[in-house]
Write a protein that holds these residues in place. Structure first.
Motif, PDB file in Angstrom:
ATOM      1  N   PHE A 299      -2.768  -2.513  -9.537  1.00 16.18           N
ATOM      2  CA  PHE A 299      -2.870  -3.450  -8.424  1.00 16.18           C
ATOM      3  C   PHE A 299      -3.596  -4.723  -8.854  1.00 16.18           C
ATOM      4  CE2 PHE A 299      -2.719   0.712  -6.410  1.00 16.18           C
ATOM      5  CZ  PHE A 299      -1.859   0.503  -5.342  1.00 16.18           C
TER       6      PHE A 299
ATOM      7  N   HIS B 250       0.826  -1.216   0.000  1.00 19.79           N
ATOM      8  CA  HIS B 250       0.000   0.000   0.000  1.00 19.79           C
ATOM      9  C   HIS B 250       0.859   1.264   0.000  1.00 19.79           C
ATOM     10  CE1 HIS B 250      -4.033  -1.914   1.465  1.00 19.79           C
ATOM     11  NE2 HIS B 250      -3.698  -2.241   0.233  1.00 19.79           N
TER      12      HIS B 250
ATOM     13  N   LEU C  35      -1.192   4.240  -1.717  1.00 13.78           N
ATOM     14  CA  LEU C  35      -2.498   4.178  -1.054  1.00 13.78           C
ATOM     15  C   LEU C  35      -2.377   4.565   0.408  1.00 13.78           C
ATOM     16  CD1 LEU C  35      -3.759   0.833  -2.592  1.00 13.78           C
ATOM     17  CD2 LEU C  35      -4.767   3.094  -2.978  1.00 13.78           C
TER      18      LEU C  35
ATOM     19  N   ARG D  82      -0.618   7.772  -8.902  1.00 11.63           N
ATOM     20  CA  ARG D  82      -1.061   6.395  -8.627  1.00 11.63           C
ATOM     21  C   ARG D  82      -1.915   5.864  -9.767  1.00 11.63           C
ATOM     22  NH1 ARG D  82      -5.719   5.079  -6.384  1.00 11.63           N
ATOM     23  NH2 ARG D  82      -5.878   6.858  -4.971  1.00 11.63           N
ATOM     24  N   ARG D  83      -2.878   6.677 -10.236  1.00 10.07           N
ATOM     25  CA  ARG D  83      -3.772   6.220 -11.301  1.00 10.07           C
ATOM     26  C   ARG D  83      -3.007   5.961 -12.592  1.00 10.07           C
ATOM     27  NH1 ARG D  83      -8.749  10.310 -10.112  1.00 10.07           N
ATOM     28  NH2 ARG D  83      -9.749   9.051  -8.493  1.00 10.07           N
TER      29      ARG D  83
ATOM     30  N   THR E 243      -2.397  11.153  -6.111  1.00  7.92           N
ATOM     31  CA  THR E 243      -3.469  10.297  -6.614  1.00  7.92           C
ATOM     32  C   THR E 243      -3.364  10.162  -8.131  1.00  7.92           C
ATOM     33  OG1 THR E 243      -4.930  10.874  -4.798  1.00  7.92           O
ATOM     34  CG2 THR E 243      -5.984  10.017  -6.779  1.00  7.92           C
TER      35      THR E 243
ATOM     36  N   TYR F 149      -5.030  -8.343  -6.823  1.00  6.99           N
ATOM     37  CA  TYR F 149      -5.216  -8.972  -5.520  1.00  6.99           C
ATOM     38  C   TYR F 149      -5.481 -10.467  -5.676  1.00  6.99           C
ATOM     39  CZ  TYR F 149      -5.641  -4.137  -4.234  1.00  6.99           C
ATOM     40  OH  TYR F 149      -5.380  -2.803  -4.075  1.00  6.99           O
TER      41      TYR F 149
HETATM   42  P1  ADP Z   1      -9.405   6.402  -6.436  1.00  8.14           P
HETATM   43  O1  ADP Z   1     -10.757   6.731  -6.999  1.00  8.14           O
HETATM   44  O2  ADP Z   1      -9.279   6.635  -4.950  1.00  8.14           O
HETATM   45  O3  ADP Z   1      -8.248   6.970  -7.203  1.00  8.14           O
HETATM   46  P2  ADP Z   1      -9.327   4.053  -7.957  1.00  8.14           P
HETATM   47  O4  ADP Z   1     -10.670   3.406  -7.970  1.00  8.14           O
HETATM   48  O5  ADP Z   1      -8.880   4.890  -9.093  1.00  8.14           O
HETATM   49  O6  ADP Z   1      -9.248   4.852  -6.596  1.00  8.14           O
HETATM   50  O7  ADP Z   1      -8.260   2.945  -7.651  1.00  8.14           O
HETATM   51  C1  ADP Z   1      -6.994   2.926  -8.247  1.00  8.14           C
HETATM   52  C2  ADP Z   1      -6.353   1.607  -7.892  1.00  8.14           C
HETATM   53  O8  ADP Z   1      -6.100   1.583  -6.489  1.00  8.14           O
HETATM   54  C3  ADP Z   1      -7.236   0.427  -8.210  1.00  8.14           C
HETATM   55  O9  ADP Z   1      -6.453  -0.566  -8.822  1.00  8.14           O
HETATM   56  C4  ADP Z   1      -7.755  -0.041  -6.864  1.00  8.14           C
HETATM   57  O10 ADP Z   1      -7.829  -1.448  -6.831  1.00  8.14           O
HETATM   58  C5  ADP Z   1      -6.701   0.438  -5.912  1.00  8.14           C
HETATM   59  N1  ADP Z   1      -7.276   0.850  -4.645  1.00  8.14           N
HETATM   60  C6  ADP Z   1      -7.992   1.964  -4.404  1.00  8.14           C
HETATM   61  N2  ADP Z   1      -8.303   2.070  -3.097  1.00  8.14           N
HETATM   62  C7  ADP Z   1      -7.780   0.974  -2.487  1.00  8.14           C
HETATM   63  C8  ADP Z   1      -7.732   0.503  -1.141  1.00  8.14           C
HETATM   64  N3  ADP Z   1      -8.288   1.173  -0.126  1.00  8.14           N
HETATM   65  N4  ADP Z   1      -7.095  -0.652  -0.888  1.00  8.14           N
HETATM   66  C9  ADP Z   1      -6.514  -1.321  -1.880  1.00  8.14           C
HETATM   67  N5  ADP Z   1      -6.496  -0.920  -3.169  1.00  8.14           N
HETATM   68  C10 ADP Z   1      -7.121   0.201  -3.480  1.00  8.14           C
END
Ligand code: ADP
Ligand code: ADP
Length: 225
Positions: free
Chosen positions: A90, A52, A57, A84-85, A81, A92
């Motif tokens: 990710f 994470h 995250l 990350r996007r 953010t 699982y």
């Molecule tokens: P956000 O809208 O907060 O940017 P996203 O839906 O775009 O979140 O998620 C981006 C990536 O991060 C996805 O692959 C998602 O599986 C992962 N992700 C988001 N939040 C979590 C979390 N709390 N725990 C684990 N993985 C997460």
């Protein structure tokens, strides 16, 4: 070249409370483009916490996370953010595909959210599905796919926006040995073909040994193993 760099990462939960636990005690890690690294750890060692933090995250209490050479802790939340996007995918143990959409749509949707045009998004989805050997399943919903097919689609979704780093938490933990082997092979193909950097947490020592390096998380630190 280094895609993901962690240095001196520390993480404490419940600081100053009875349940205080010092999960990460100075983790250093460099992950290069085109390499797959196995992360092996006993349950509760802090593997999810580390993934994470590496995937932006969660924030460490101290230490630095760099992606593409850029220090993440200095960025405002919104910018982090966005990184990350764009740069992190990710996967699982369970696929978490959207049940009401087809395999292809599950890979198209994150691209639309990222501003890609539908036609281009579909082309990329089909290319990715072909790479992992499930092109003929593009129109099926997840429930109509086998466990191995579902997990291969989940890899494609994680890679939809061409991230530089893939973080996988027990990605084959739910599969029988033969299927696990095939899904892992598909992952390694993606790493070799796309220059992706993958950090893969696994309990499977046989799969770990097929990656470029094995790192063991123990006592809050990483060591070669
Ligand atoms: P956000 O809208 O907060 O940017 P996203 O839906 O775009 O979140 O998620 C981006 C990536 O991060 C996805 O692959 C998602 O599986 C992962 N992700 C988001 N939040 C979590 C979390 N709390 N725990 C684990 N993985 C997460
Ligand atoms: P692993 O993925 O290796 O099983 P985790 O990173 O999930 O380990 O957890 C490491 C330790 O930190 C465990 O003892 C867990 O109970 C604890 N922990 C994890 N998340 C939290 C949290 N949000 N608050 C408090 N303790 C936590």
């Amino acid at each position: 070249d280094a895609v993901l760099e962690l240095s001196g990462i520390e993480k404490v939960y419940n600081r100053g409370e009875p349940g205080e636990i010092n999960v990460l005690r100075g983790v250093d890690l460099t992950l290069n483009a085109g390499e797959a690294v196995a992360l092996v750890a006993p349950s509760g060692a802090g593997k999810s916490t580390l993934l994470h933090i590496a995937g932006l995250l969660d924030l460490p209490d101290s230490g630095a996370v760099k992606i593409g050479g850029e220090a993440m802790q200095d960025l405002p939340d919104r910018r982090r953010t966005a990184v990350r996007r764009a740069d992190v995918g990710f996967v699982y143990q369970f696929h978490h595909l959207l049940p009401e959409f087809s395999a292809e749509e599950n890979i198209v949707l994150p691209q639309l959210a990222n501003g890609v045009a539908r036609g281009a998004a579909k082309d990329r989805a089909r290319d990715l599905l072909a790479t992992v050997g499930v092109a003929d399943r593009a129109g099926h919903r997840p429930a109509a796919l086998s466990g191995g097919e579902q997990q291969r689609v989940a890899f494609c979704r994680a890679l939809a926006n061409a991230p530089r780093v893939l973080l996988a938490d027990e990605p084959t933990g739910n599969l029988d040995p033969e299927t696990s082997d095939r899904v892992f092979g598909a992952l390694m193909d993606l790493v070799r073909k796309t220059g992706l950097a993958a950090l893969v947490a696994t309990h499977n020592m046989e799969l770990a040994a097929r990656m470029d390096r094995v790192l063991r998380l123990d006592g809050g630190r990483l060591r070669a193993g």
